[in-house]
Scaffold this motif. Structure first.
Motif, PDB file in Angstrom:
ATOM      1  N   VAL A 321       0.861  -1.182   0.000  1.00 38.87           N
ATOM      2  CA  VAL A 321       0.000   0.000   0.000  1.00 38.87           C
ATOM      3  C   VAL A 321       0.900   1.235   0.000  1.00 38.87           C
ATOM      4  CG1 VAL A 321      -1.871   1.240   1.140  1.00 38.87           C
ATOM      5  CG2 VAL A 321      -1.753  -1.268   1.300  1.00 38.87           C
ATOM      6  N   CYS A 322       0.828   2.010  -1.085  1.00 32.55           N
ATOM      7  CA  CYS A 322       1.717   3.167  -1.251  1.00 32.55           C
ATOM      8  C   CYS A 322       1.082   4.469  -0.807  1.00 32.55           C
ATOM      9  CB  CYS A 322       2.162   3.288  -2.705  1.00 32.55           C
ATOM     10  SG  CYS A 322       3.024   1.841  -3.351  1.00 32.55           S
ATOM     11  N   ALA A 323      -0.226   4.616  -0.997  1.00 31.20           N
ATOM     12  CA  ALA A 323      -0.891   5.885  -0.666  1.00 31.20           C
ATOM     13  C   ALA A 323      -2.373   5.635  -0.443  1.00 31.20           C
ATOM     14  CB  ALA A 323      -0.680   6.909  -1.779  1.00 31.20           C
ATOM     15  N   LEU A 324      -3.007   6.542   0.320  1.00 34.01           N
ATOM     16  CA  LEU A 324      -4.432   6.467   0.621  1.00 34.01           C
ATOM     17  C   LEU A 324      -5.059   7.850   0.482  1.00 34.01           C
ATOM     18  CD1 LEU A 324      -4.375   4.285   3.881  1.00 34.01           C
ATOM     19  CD2 LEU A 324      -5.188   3.532   1.638  1.00 34.01           C
ATOM     20  N   LEU A 325      -6.292   7.891  -0.035  1.00 38.05           N
ATOM     21  CA  LEU A 325      -7.053   9.137  -0.138  1.00 38.05           C
ATOM     22  C   LEU A 325      -8.524   8.852   0.153  1.00 38.05           C
ATOM     23  CD1 LEU A 325      -5.711  10.865  -3.402  1.00 38.05           C
ATOM     24  CD2 LEU A 325      -5.371  11.643  -1.051  1.00 38.05           C
ATOM     25  N   TRP A 326      -9.143   9.695   0.975  1.00 38.61           N
ATOM     26  CA  TRP A 326     -10.579   9.606   1.206  1.00 38.61           C
ATOM     27  C   TRP A 326     -11.325  10.424   0.156  1.00 38.61           C
ATOM     28  CZ3 TRP A 326     -12.976   6.586   4.788  1.00 38.61           C
ATOM     29  CH2 TRP A 326     -12.222   6.101   5.860  1.00 38.61           C
ATOM     30  N   ASN A 327     -12.494   9.927  -0.235  1.00 36.11           N
ATOM     31  CA  ASN A 327     -13.406  10.711  -1.057  1.00 36.11           C
ATOM     32  C   ASN A 327     -14.035  11.786  -0.166  1.00 36.11           C
ATOM     33  OD1 ASN A 327     -15.463  11.733  -2.679  1.00 36.11           O
ATOM     34  ND2 ASN A 327     -16.079   9.732  -3.460  1.00 36.11           N
ATOM     35  N   LYS A 328     -14.008  13.047  -0.616  1.00 36.05           N
ATOM     36  CA  LYS A 328     -14.555  14.145   0.182  1.00 36.05           C
ATOM     37  C   LYS A 328     -16.073  14.215   0.104  1.00 36.05           C
ATOM     38  CE  LYS A 328     -10.454  17.065  -0.509  1.00 36.05           C
ATOM     39  NZ  LYS A 328      -9.959  18.355  -1.069  1.00 36.05           N
ATOM     40  N   ASN A 329     -16.676  13.516  -0.873  1.00 39.38           N
ATOM     41  CA  ASN A 329     -18.109  13.629  -1.113  1.00 39.38           C
ATOM     42  C   ASN A 329     -18.889  12.365  -0.777  1.00 39.38           C
ATOM     43  OD1 ASN A 329     -17.724  16.282  -2.431  1.00 39.38           O
ATOM     44  ND2 ASN A 329     -16.728  15.065  -4.018  1.00 39.38           N
ATOM     45  N   GLU A 330     -18.216  11.223  -0.684  1.00 40.83           N
ATOM     46  CA  GLU A 330     -18.866   9.957  -0.370  1.00 40.83           C
ATOM     47  C   GLU A 330     -18.011   9.196   0.642  1.00 40.83           C
ATOM     48  OE1 GLU A 330     -21.766   9.032  -1.548  1.00 40.83           O
ATOM     49  OE2 GLU A 330     -22.054  10.476  -3.174  1.00 40.83           O
TER      50      GLU A 330
END
Length: 417
Positions: A321-330
């Motif tokens: 796992v290199c990177a993580l991002l949350w969805n700001k809308n869902e």
């Protein structure tokens, strides 16, 4: 008794006229017998299933007002399922991108400008008009560039270097403002802003809070990692800092217990990962929820309650796992991976069901950055390409506000520079 014949004789057999030429006159006794037979067979009724009296008023099982409300509710359109494109919107060459898991070479600022470091040079791409510019090229004695991070204002950029220094630049005027020295003994691979505080993490395991407004910029030192600090993220509130290191550890630091006189003690020390932790992401809809991702020997995504330090869930992704991002809308989480698929995976939270797997990169997807409107994700990989994905959808407000991007933002360049 033949009932059919009796019915015929009682109802049709005595009719005269041209249609019944053989009709005869019956005796009184025969007529009495006919009436008695008709009553016994219930043949005197001329209406079947008819009410004897006026029919009762029907009962309204569902009141009209409730029924109209129900039908109105049913008429509301259901939420359409979002279409997730399976391929990147565009792909650009990124020659000389350093293939190093521990660095952070890509960031997208609040002014919609993307910064990327390619070896010794930092480039800026303005997503609003598609223009590209070279911000700075450092000398070999200082480089390569090991990290880039935008300040909250989207105008000032911090650049971490291999020689342990950090440069601050004004992107509007393309001028260097200052150099932060003396923070670390080796390269600065991770950085995170918290208002006017720039937090830096080095290969020496130290984490430094720098107040960029004052000459003596070092205001706090966090000691807890024994190896390189490769992940740094401040919570949305600015109260807690998450750090990940090559020593497989995550530390949660709380500003309420910070001390400027000595090395600050961590708030929580999380030891469940079994490989380096670079991928860190604070949840946008739950302030004390942190997602973390482990390296090649771990391959898991874990979720933490940073108030208690409890691990809430752990998912084996099958690859680094290199990177993580949350969805700001869902309620969704995007992860980028290394060997063997080098893919992006979109997860539904909290079920962690896979919504989509996006492939295209041919080497591990080391870096991810999210556009200010939350819709587009940029990824950079060891295959020296930069890709843009419309993975998080296009909210109506963002779609109206965002100007149309140049389909070939680097058309004036043979390469990204």
């Amino acid at each position: 008794m033949d009932l059919d014949y009796a019915h015929y004789m009682l109802t049709q057999g005595r009719k005269g006229g041209k249609e019944n030429p053989t009709a005869t006159v019956h005796s009184p006794s025969r007529e009495a017998y006919r009436k008695q037979l008709a009553e016994a067979l219930n043949l005197n009724r001329t209406r079947i299933l008819a009410f004897k009296n006026k029919p009762p008023t029907p009962v309204e099982l569902i009141p009209q007002g409730h029924l109209s409300s129900y039908l109105h509710y049913q008429a509301k359109p259901t939420k359409t399922r979002r279409c997730i494109p399976q391929t990147s919107e565009r792909t650009l060459d990124a020659p000389d991108l350093v293939d190093d898991f521990y660095l952070n070479l890509l960031d997208w600022g609040s002014k919609n400008v993307l910064a990327i470091a390619l070896e010794n040079t930092v480039y800026l791409w303005d997503a609003s008009n598609g223009s590209t510019s070279e911000l700075v090229t450092v000398g070999d004695e200082d480089g390569p560039v090991t990290s880039v991070n935008w300040a909250p204002d989207g105008l000032h950029l911090s650049i971490g270097l291999n020689n342990s220094n950090v440069q601050l630049w004004d992107s509007a005027s393309c001028k260097q403002l200052r150099t932060l020295r003396g923070c670390h003994r080796s390269r600065v691979g991770s950085m995170a802003w918290n208002n006017h505080i720039l937090t830096t993490g080095g290969m020496d395991g130290k984490i430094i809070n720098n107040d960029v407004r004052i000459r003596s910029h070092i205001v706090e030192t966090y000691r807890g990692h024994q190896q390189e600090v490769c992940g740094l993220k401040w919570s949305t509130s600015g109260q807690q800092l998450a750090s990940g290191g090559n020593d497989n550890l995550i530390h949660i630091w709380d500003r309420s217990v910070a001390s400027s006189n000595s090395a600050t003690q961590w708030f929580h020390r999380l030891e469940e990962h079994t490989s380096a932790v670079k991928a860190l992401a604070w949840c946008p809809f739950q302030g004390n929820l942190l997602a973390s991702g482990g390296g090649g020997g771990d391959r898991s995504i874990k979720f933490w309650n940073t108030h208690t330090g409890a691990c809430l869930n752990s998912i084996d992704t099958g690859s680094q796992v290199c990177a993580l991002l949350w969805n700001k809308n869902e309620r969704e989480l995007l992860s980028s991976h290394g060997f063997t698929q080098n893919q992006l995976i979109l997860w539904k939270y909290p079920s962690m069901l896979k919504m989509a797997e996006l492939t295209g990169h041919t080497s591990r997807v080391l870096y991810m950055a999210q556009s200010p409107d939350g819709c587009t994700v940029a990824t950079a990989a060891g295959d020296e390409t930069l890709r843009f994905w419309n993975v998080f959808g296009v909210p109506e407000v963002a779609a109206k506000a965002a100007p149309k991007a140049n389909p070939e933002p680097f058309s004036r360049f043979n390469r990204i520079r």
